[in-house]
Each structure stands twice: as C-alpha cells, then as structure tokens.
Scaffold this motif. Structure first.
Motif, PDB file in Angstrom:
ATOM      1  N   LYS A  93      -3.833  14.832 -13.309  1.00 33.12           N
ATOM      2  CA  LYS A  93      -4.708  14.968 -12.149  1.00 33.12           C
ATOM      3  C   LYS A  93      -3.951  14.758 -10.842  1.00 33.12           C
ATOM      4  O   LYS A  93      -2.921  14.093 -10.792  1.00 33.12           O
ATOM      5  CB  LYS A  93      -5.853  13.951 -12.242  1.00 33.12           C
ATOM      6  CG  LYS A  93      -6.754  14.156 -13.449  1.00 33.12           C
ATOM      7  CD  LYS A  93      -7.848  13.098 -13.479  1.00 33.12           C
ATOM      8  CE  LYS A  93      -8.762  13.283 -14.682  1.00 33.12           C
ATOM      9  NZ  LYS A  93      -9.828  12.259 -14.711  1.00 33.12           N
ATOM     10  N   GLN A  94      -4.512  15.342  -9.814  1.00 38.25           N
ATOM     11  CA  GLN A  94      -3.975  15.130  -8.481  1.00 38.25           C
ATOM     12  C   GLN A  94      -4.270  13.701  -8.042  1.00 38.25           C
ATOM     13  O   GLN A  94      -5.330  13.140  -8.342  1.00 38.25           O
ATOM     14  CB  GLN A  94      -4.629  16.098  -7.496  1.00 38.25           C
ATOM     15  CG  GLN A  94      -4.052  16.045  -6.091  1.00 38.25           C
ATOM     16  CD  GLN A  94      -2.700  16.723  -6.010  1.00 38.25           C
ATOM     17  OE1 GLN A  94      -2.520  17.802  -6.534  1.00 38.25           O
ATOM     18  NE2 GLN A  94      -1.747  16.072  -5.354  1.00 38.25           N
ATOM     19  N   VAL A  95      -3.312  13.088  -7.345  1.00 36.80           N
ATOM     20  CA  VAL A  95      -3.461  11.713  -6.877  1.00 36.80           C
ATOM     21  C   VAL A  95      -3.478  11.708  -5.356  1.00 36.80           C
ATOM     22  O   VAL A  95      -2.597  12.283  -4.707  1.00 36.80           O
ATOM     23  CB  VAL A  95      -2.301  10.829  -7.376  1.00 36.80           C
ATOM     24  CG1 VAL A  95      -2.445   9.417  -6.820  1.00 36.80           C
ATOM     25  CG2 VAL A  95      -2.253  10.800  -8.896  1.00 36.80           C
ATOM     26  N   LEU A  96      -4.488  11.086  -4.794  1.00 40.52           N
ATOM     27  CA  LEU A  96      -4.540  10.868  -3.354  1.00 40.52           C
ATOM     28  C   LEU A  96      -4.013   9.463  -3.079  1.00 40.52           C
ATOM     29  O   LEU A  96      -4.586   8.485  -3.548  1.00 40.52           O
ATOM     30  CB  LEU A  96      -5.968  10.992  -2.833  1.00 40.52           C
ATOM     31  CG  LEU A  96      -6.699  12.310  -3.113  1.00 40.52           C
ATOM     32  CD1 LEU A  96      -8.085  12.278  -2.478  1.00 40.52           C
ATOM     33  CD2 LEU A  96      -5.898  13.483  -2.595  1.00 40.52           C
ATOM     34  N   LEU A  97      -2.953   9.375  -2.340  1.00 43.74           N
ATOM     35  CA  LEU A  97      -2.337   8.081  -2.063  1.00 43.74           C
ATOM     36  C   LEU A  97      -2.704   7.647  -0.650  1.00 43.74           C
ATOM     37  O   LEU A  97      -2.265   8.220   0.338  1.00 43.74           O
ATOM     38  CB  LEU A  97      -0.818   8.179  -2.207  1.00 43.74           C
ATOM     39  CG  LEU A  97      -0.018   6.912  -1.928  1.00 43.74           C
ATOM     40  CD1 LEU A  97      -0.517   5.760  -2.784  1.00 43.74           C
ATOM     41  CD2 LEU A  97       1.454   7.160  -2.173  1.00 43.74           C
ATOM     42  N   PHE A  98      -3.549   6.641  -0.574  1.00 41.85           N
ATOM     43  CA  PHE A  98      -4.037   6.113   0.704  1.00 41.85           C
ATOM     44  C   PHE A  98      -3.391   4.756   0.918  1.00 41.85           C
ATOM     45  O   PHE A  98      -3.481   3.883   0.068  1.00 41.85           O
ATOM     46  CB  PHE A  98      -5.557   5.996   0.638  1.00 41.85           C
ATOM     47  CG  PHE A  98      -6.202   5.534   1.901  1.00 41.85           C
ATOM     48  CD1 PHE A  98      -6.953   4.367   1.934  1.00 41.85           C
ATOM     49  CD2 PHE A  98      -6.086   6.271   3.068  1.00 41.85           C
ATOM     50  CE1 PHE A  98      -7.551   3.933   3.094  1.00 41.85           C
ATOM     51  CE2 PHE A  98      -6.686   5.853   4.236  1.00 41.85           C
ATOM     52  CZ  PHE A  98      -7.429   4.686   4.254  1.00 41.85           C
ATOM     53  N   TYR A  99      -2.726   4.567   2.031  1.00 41.18           N
ATOM     54  CA  TYR A  99      -1.896   3.385   2.204  1.00 41.18           C
ATOM     55  C   TYR A  99      -2.186   2.719   3.546  1.00 41.18           C
ATOM     56  O   TYR A  99      -2.678   3.338   4.484  1.00 41.18           O
ATOM     57  CB  TYR A  99      -0.414   3.774   2.149  1.00 41.18           C
ATOM     58  CG  TYR A  99      -0.049   4.869   3.128  1.00 41.18           C
ATOM     59  CD1 TYR A  99       0.374   4.558   4.411  1.00 41.18           C
ATOM     60  CD2 TYR A  99      -0.140   6.209   2.769  1.00 41.18           C
ATOM     61  CE1 TYR A  99       0.687   5.546   5.314  1.00 41.18           C
ATOM     62  CE2 TYR A  99       0.172   7.207   3.672  1.00 41.18           C
ATOM     63  CZ  TYR A  99       0.585   6.872   4.949  1.00 41.18           C
ATOM     64  OH  TYR A  99       0.892   7.854   5.850  1.00 41.18           O
ATOM     65  N   CYS A 100      -1.866   1.435   3.626  1.00 41.74           N
ATOM     66  CA  CYS A 100      -1.985   0.744   4.900  1.00 41.74           C
ATOM     67  C   CYS A 100      -0.769   1.104   5.765  1.00 41.74           C
ATOM     68  O   CYS A 100       0.275   1.515   5.260  1.00 41.74           O
ATOM     69  CB  CYS A 100      -2.083  -0.761   4.711  1.00 41.74           C
ATOM     70  SG  CYS A 100      -0.663  -1.514   3.915  1.00 41.74           S
ATOM     71  N   GLU A 101      -0.916   0.945   7.040  1.00 41.67           N
ATOM     72  CA  GLU A 101       0.110   1.393   7.983  1.00 41.67           C
ATOM     73  C   GLU A 101       1.465   0.775   7.697  1.00 41.67           C
ATOM     74  O   GLU A 101       2.499   1.438   7.762  1.00 41.67           O
ATOM     75  CB  GLU A 101      -0.336   1.058   9.405  1.00 41.67           C
ATOM     76  CG  GLU A 101       0.636   1.524  10.480  1.00 41.67           C
ATOM     77  CD  GLU A 101       0.151   1.193  11.878  1.00 41.67           C
ATOM     78  OE1 GLU A 101       0.911   1.421  12.834  1.00 41.67           O
ATOM     79  OE2 GLU A 101      -0.982   0.692  12.006  1.00 41.67           O
ATOM     80  N   GLU A 102       1.485  -0.520   7.365  1.00 41.03           N
ATOM     81  CA  GLU A 102       2.746  -1.208   7.129  1.00 41.03           C
ATOM     82  C   GLU A 102       3.505  -0.638   5.941  1.00 41.03           C
ATOM     83  O   GLU A 102       4.724  -0.756   5.842  1.00 41.03           O
ATOM     84  CB  GLU A 102       2.506  -2.714   6.896  1.00 41.03           C
ATOM     85  CG  GLU A 102       1.906  -3.442   8.084  1.00 41.03           C
ATOM     86  CD  GLU A 102       0.392  -3.556   7.954  1.00 41.03           C
ATOM     87  OE1 GLU A 102      -0.225  -2.585   7.469  1.00 41.03           O
ATOM     88  OE2 GLU A 102      -0.160  -4.594   8.328  1.00 41.03           O
ATOM     89  N   ALA A 103       2.782  -0.027   4.989  1.00 46.84           N
ATOM     90  CA  ALA A 103       3.392   0.442   3.752  1.00 46.84           C
ATOM     91  C   ALA A 103       3.708   1.932   3.767  1.00 46.84           C
ATOM     92  O   ALA A 103       3.949   2.518   2.723  1.00 46.84           O
ATOM     93  CB  ALA A 103       2.465   0.119   2.573  1.00 46.84           C
ATOM     94  N   GLU A 104       3.748   2.546   4.939  1.00 50.40           N
ATOM     95  CA  GLU A 104       3.947   3.998   4.996  1.00 50.40           C
ATOM     96  C   GLU A 104       5.279   4.423   4.389  1.00 50.40           C
ATOM     97  O   GLU A 104       5.347   5.416   3.647  1.00 50.40           O
ATOM     98  CB  GLU A 104       3.869   4.487   6.441  1.00 50.40           C
ATOM     99  CG  GLU A 104       4.063   5.998   6.553  1.00 50.40           C
ATOM    100  CD  GLU A 104       3.889   6.514   7.970  1.00 50.40           C
ATOM    101  OE1 GLU A 104       4.070   7.730   8.166  1.00 50.40           O
ATOM    102  OE2 GLU A 104       3.569   5.703   8.867  1.00 50.40           O
TER     103      GLU A 104
END
Length: 268
Positions: free
Chosen positions: A7-18
């Motif tokens: 499956k496709q994965v949407l990776l949503f991250y906090c700003e510090e972890a870009e």
C-alpha cells in the motif's frame, strides 16, 4: 498464491523531523510526504505519523494532537493508523499502549544500527559492551549477547553515589557503553572513568535518544587531548533532530540514521 500489493504510505511528520522524514521517503517509492486532507484519505492508504522521541515540548504536542485527532477521524474511514515508536524501555512496552485493530503500534530498536557500525571497526579492537546499570543490561543484553559484557552499577558511599564495575573485565578492550537515552551525560562520564581505571584501551558510547538538554552534549566534544581520550566514538540516532543539528561535524559524535529501519517497518 499472489502476494498482496503493498500500500501507499502517507508520511506526516513534525517540523523538527523533516530531514529524517525525507530520508525515510528516499528509501521507498511507496512513501509520500504530504499534508493530510482529512476528507480525502482513502481506505487503501496507510497513515504513518512520525513523532520526535527527543522530549521536545512541541514534538510531544504534535504527537498528542495527531494521535487523538487522527485516530478519532480516521478509524471510521478504513485507514490503518501506523504509529512508529523507538521505545525507551522494551520491558514496559506492553503496559503503555491499548490500541484496537485499526491502529498498529510498531516498535523498533536502534541496536542493529550499532551492531553494523561495530562490525566496521578494526578487528584489532576487542569490542566489549558495557551497561551503566542493571536496567540497561535487562533492556539490551539479549540483542548483544555475542559480545563480552561489563555491567556497572551505582553504590552509595556516604552522601555520594559512585559507579563501580559489578561484573566483567574491560582490560585491554574497546568498551562501548550502551543505554537507551542520555540527558546530562553524568552517568556515562562516570562509567568511562571507572572503565579506563580498570584498563580499558578505549571507551565509546551508544544511545538511541540523544536528548542532551541545555547543550549538555558539549561535555563530550573533543576539545583537547584529554577529552579525546575520554570517548573515542559517541553514536546516537537521529530520533532527536535538534541534537543532530547541534552536534553535526563535532567529534566524537556520529549519527546512525533510523531512516532505513523506519522505511522497512512501513512496508506492512
């Protein structure tokens, strides 16, 4: 039997972890970095929330908001919510999380990264793994059981707590102290001193989470001959992005990236 399509994965991250998020995405064509439109997320997608484990207040808030809001919104649309954690304490992980079938907590350890790095050291380095206390030994010894080990502990002498070697012999060896996280670094420094006093040829350290509040990492930076003798290497992962930026190109620090491990874990 035909294997199910990944499956496709949407990776949503906090700003510090870009930076780390982009490294994860670089490992797989199935990982996409984008903001989430709550009304359009499809049932064929997996939502992955990457949270900074470095005890940064803004990251904790990000983690709490994403967990409470995203779970409430998404479990009704058929989306699998994958929450990636590099736990501080493996022995307690079953006590902390109570998720239903639509939420998959995935627990990873950074120890394989350390083992790979140790294999790259000269064979003349007789590697011994040391633990600063019994708790660290309980967490990690099964993952490192092919190395000789030293166990330290703290004993009270009057008003002071002194680090001593409880078990093992560091003499003539390159000793690597292993723990889950570091803050002030005081325990690691005391362990290094006692290991050197017992004949360790070199001492290095590995921690998964280099928290280092108030720039306490500065205690370990190579400034002179004495500080260079203290720790030959200091390995951390990139779980704490602010620390990674602060210690860039500063000996003895070296960052072992979690990106590959996270990308592999996402392919469920």
């Amino acid at each position: 039997m035909e294997r199910p399509q990944k499956k496709q994965v949407l990776l949503f991250y906090c700003e510090e972890a870009e930076d780390l998020a982009r490294k994860v995405a670089a490992h797989s064509d199935l990982v996409r970095l984008q903001s989430i439109n709550w009304s359009s997320v499809g049932a064929e997608e997996i939502l992955f929330v990457f949270a900074d484990m470095g005890c940064v207040p803004s990251s904790r808030s990000f983690c709490h908001i994403c967990t409470s809001y995203a779970v409430r919104c998404l479990i009704y649309s058929g989306v699998t919510f994958l929450f990636q954690l590099v736990p501080l304490n493996e022995s307690k992980r079953k006590e902390r999380f109570y998720f239903n079938d639509t939420i998959l907590p995935v627990f990873e350890t950074g120890i394989p990264l350390l083992k790979q790095r140790l294999q790259q050291l000269p064979k003349s380095d007789k590697i011994v793994v040391a633990f600063p206390d019994d708790g660290a030994w309980k967490r990690f010894h099964k993952l490192l059981d092919h190395f000789p080990m030293v166990i330290c502990n703290k004993v009270r002498e009057g008003d002071k707590r002194i680090v001593r070697i409880k078990e093992g012999d560091p003499a003539g060896c390159h000793v690597v102290i292993v723990d889950d996280l570091v803050q002030s670094g005081g325990t690691l420094i005391e362990c290094q001193k006692v290991l050197a006093a017992h004949g360790a040829a070199k001492v290095s350290a590995y921690v998964t989470h280099g928290v280092f509040p108030k720039r306490s990492w500065e205690r370990f930076v190579h400034k002179n001959e004495e500080s260079e003798k203290a720790f030959a290497h200091f390995w951390i992962t990139d779980s704490c992005p602010s620390t990674v930026k602060a210690i860039a190109s500063k000996a003895p620090f070296e960052v072992l990236s979690l990106a590959g491990s996270i990308a592999d874990a996402l392919q469920i």
